[in-house]
Each structure stands twice: as structure tokens, then as C-alpha cells.
Design an enzyme around this catalytic site. Structure first.
Site: not given
Ligand code: NDP
Length: 264
Positions: A189, A146, A195-196, A159, A16, A192, A40
Site C-alpha cells: 500500500p 509498501s 493507523t498509528e 524505511y 494486529a 493508509v 507488544r
């Protein structure tokens, strides 16, 4: 946490601290949910907690741990007391891609990081939280899959495999838990932004991470809206999966990269 006659619904969101998880935390907070937010980065969690609690007047609990470490996951979940233990929704969202190489050049470290986070982390959290859901015979587990869990693309090998595993686990966990009144869903999704994700995948290389500039991808709030839609159905309805892509993206491999076509 302040005493209230009735504790509003409670969602635990892994990952989050940014991107989809953060947007989803905002969406649920806006709708009156109390939140357990995890990641983290302790300082980031504290900032997000303050912002959400101030803006939406909800209760927010932070848990800082690495989902790859089962003992850390267990310690975090066992640290919850009182009504914080009564989790209604587990959003298994923490995840990442590392590297973009053909299999013969892939990094074993990258592979292990992806499998440990995307597959084992999701399993650890599900194992720990689902027990309470089974006992009370209600709950909802929503996994971030995903389009990479439905298709494969060049250099996406591990991935994609990790997200195919998420897809299989969503279906398998549903079989295990549906008789206990627990809904199991996923969100799938395509690209996107906000995001990082790309920065993490390319180890902070800002140039390589520029993968969204020539088309309109999804925004994090689009995904958060879909997650909320899944969660807000009547109790007898379980949305199994929502696959969503930007209009300029036809599948994982085919993207209209002729420029951004939709003004926001
Ligand atoms: P971000 O990098 O913005 O967010 C990833 C989140 O996961 C962060 O909050 C991060 O927190 C957390 N995280 C990563 N590794 C760990 C770990 N070992 N332990 C605990 N938390 C961890 O990316 P997204 O928002 O895009 O990613 C969210 C999910 O969406 C992932 O599962 C990703 O695979 C999936 N996805 C993303 C797409 C995209 O195009 N962006 C498309 C489809 C799916 P912290 O660093 O503080 O630990």
C-alpha cells in the site's frame, strides 16, 4: 478454544493491535477465520480478542511479544498447542517507520529499529512458522511491503531500504517454498490512514503526523480487503503482490494535495 468438528482456517497476524493488522483481523474474523493476534500491547490485545470473539463468534488467541527478539518469537510460537499450531496463513505485518531525515542526519537508533522490526522480525516469524507449513505441505505467507518497497522518496532512505528488503524476501521465500505448496504473497500500500504509522514515525508529534488531511488516502479496510482477496484465491493461484494507492496519489512522491476529493 471450544471443540469443533472442523477447525476453521487459522491466520496469525503480527501487528494486529492497530491499523492494517487490526482491520485485517476484523476482515478475516468476519469470514469465519480463527485468529492468532500479536503485538507488544497486552491490554490492547485482550480488548481486541474480546471484541472479535463476541462480534464474530470466532476463536482468538493472543501472543504478546516483540518481533525484534528472536527468543521471544520462538517462545510465543512454541507456546501454541493443539490446533493453534496448525497455522494456515502467516500475515507478516508488524512494521514501522521512524524519523524522516536525510541520511547525514539520520538517527542510528531509528535505523536499527526499522531494520530489526521490518526485516529481521519478518524473517524470525517466517523461520518459525514456515517449518510447520513445509511439513504439512501447505500454507500462505503474506508480507506487508509498501510502495516504499518499490520506489524511494526523499528522507525515506532506511524505511524504503527495509521495505525493498521485504520485497526481495517475498520473492526469495517464494522460490524456497513453492515446491512445498506454500504460497508467498505481499501487499504494497501507499499512504493508509486510520493507523498509528505517522504518529509512530514522528514520535507522537501530532502536527507533523498530519500528512493525510489534504487528500484522500487509502483506509485500513481497503488494504484488509486486498489481503483477504489474496488469501481467498483457489489453491493453485498465488497473487504475488497487490500495489494499491488512493486515487489522489500517483506515486510515492506525487500526491494531489488540493483537498479531499472523494466523500466516503
Ligand atoms: P500501525 O502503527 O497502526 O501498526 C503497526 C503494528 O505493528 C502495531 O500493531 C504494532 O503493535 C506492531 N509492531 C510495531 N513494532 C513491533 C514490534 N517490535 N514487535 C511487535 N509488533 C510490533 O501502522 P500500520 O498499520 O500502518 O502498519 C502496518 C504495516 O503496514 C507496517 O509494516 C508498515 O510499514 C506498513 N505500511 C503502512 C503504510 C501506511 O501508510 N500506514 C503504508 C504502507 C505500508 P504494538 O505497538 O502493539 O507492538
Amino acid at each position: 478454544m471450544s471443540k469443533k468438528a472442523k477447525f476453521p482456517k487459522l491466520i496469525l497476524i503480527t501487528g494486529a493491535t492497530s491499523g492494517i493488522g487490526l482491520a485485517t483481523a476484523k476482515r478475516f474474523a468476519k469470514n469465519g477465520f480463527n485468529l492468532i493476534i500479536t503485538g507488544r500491547r497486552k491490554k490492547r490485545l485482550a480488548e481486541i480478542k474480546k471484541n472479535l470473539a463476541d462480534k464474530y463468534a470466532v476463536n482468538v488467541c493472543t501472543l504478546c511479544f516483540d518481533v525484534r527478539d528472536y527468543n521471544a518469537c520462538k517462545k510465543a510460537i512454541n507456546s501454541l498447542t493443539g490446533e493453534w499450531k496448525d497455522i494456515d496463513i502467516l500475515f507478516n505485518n508488524a512494521g514501522l517507520a521512524k524519523g524522516f531525515d536525510p541520511v547525514h542526519q539520520g538517527s542510528l537508533e531509528h535505523w536499527e529499529t526499522m531494520i530489526d522490526t521490518n526485516v529481521k522480525g519478518l524473517l524470525y516469524m517466517t523461520r518459525l512458522v514456515s517449518q510447520g507449513m513445509v511439513e504439512k505441505k501447505s500454507g500462505h505467507i503474506i508480507n506487508t511491503c509498501s510502495t516504499a518497497g518499490h520506489e524511494v522518496y526523499p528522507n525515506g532512505n532506511v524505511y524504503c531500504a527495509s521495505k525493498h528488503a521485504v520485497e526481495a524476501l517475498t520473492r526469495a521465500i517464494r522460490i524456497d517454498l513453492h515446491k512445498s505448496g506454500i504460497r508467498v504473497s505481499q501487499i504494497s500500500p501507499a499512504h493508509v490512514e486510520e493507523t498509528e504509522f505517522a504518529r509512530v514515525r514522528f514520535d507522537g508529534d501530532k502536527e507533523r503526523a498530519k500528512i493525510y488531511e489534504d487528500f484522500n488516502p487509502l483506509r485500513t479496510k481497503d488494504v484488509a480487503k486486498a489481503v483477504y482477496y489474496i488469501a481467498s484465491q483457489p489453491a493453485h493461484v498465488n497473487i504475488q503482490d497487490i500495489i494499491l494507492m488512493g486515487t489522489q496519489q500517483a506515486n510515492s512522491n506525487i500526491i494531489d494535495r488540493s483537498g479531499r476529493k472523494y466523500d466516503l
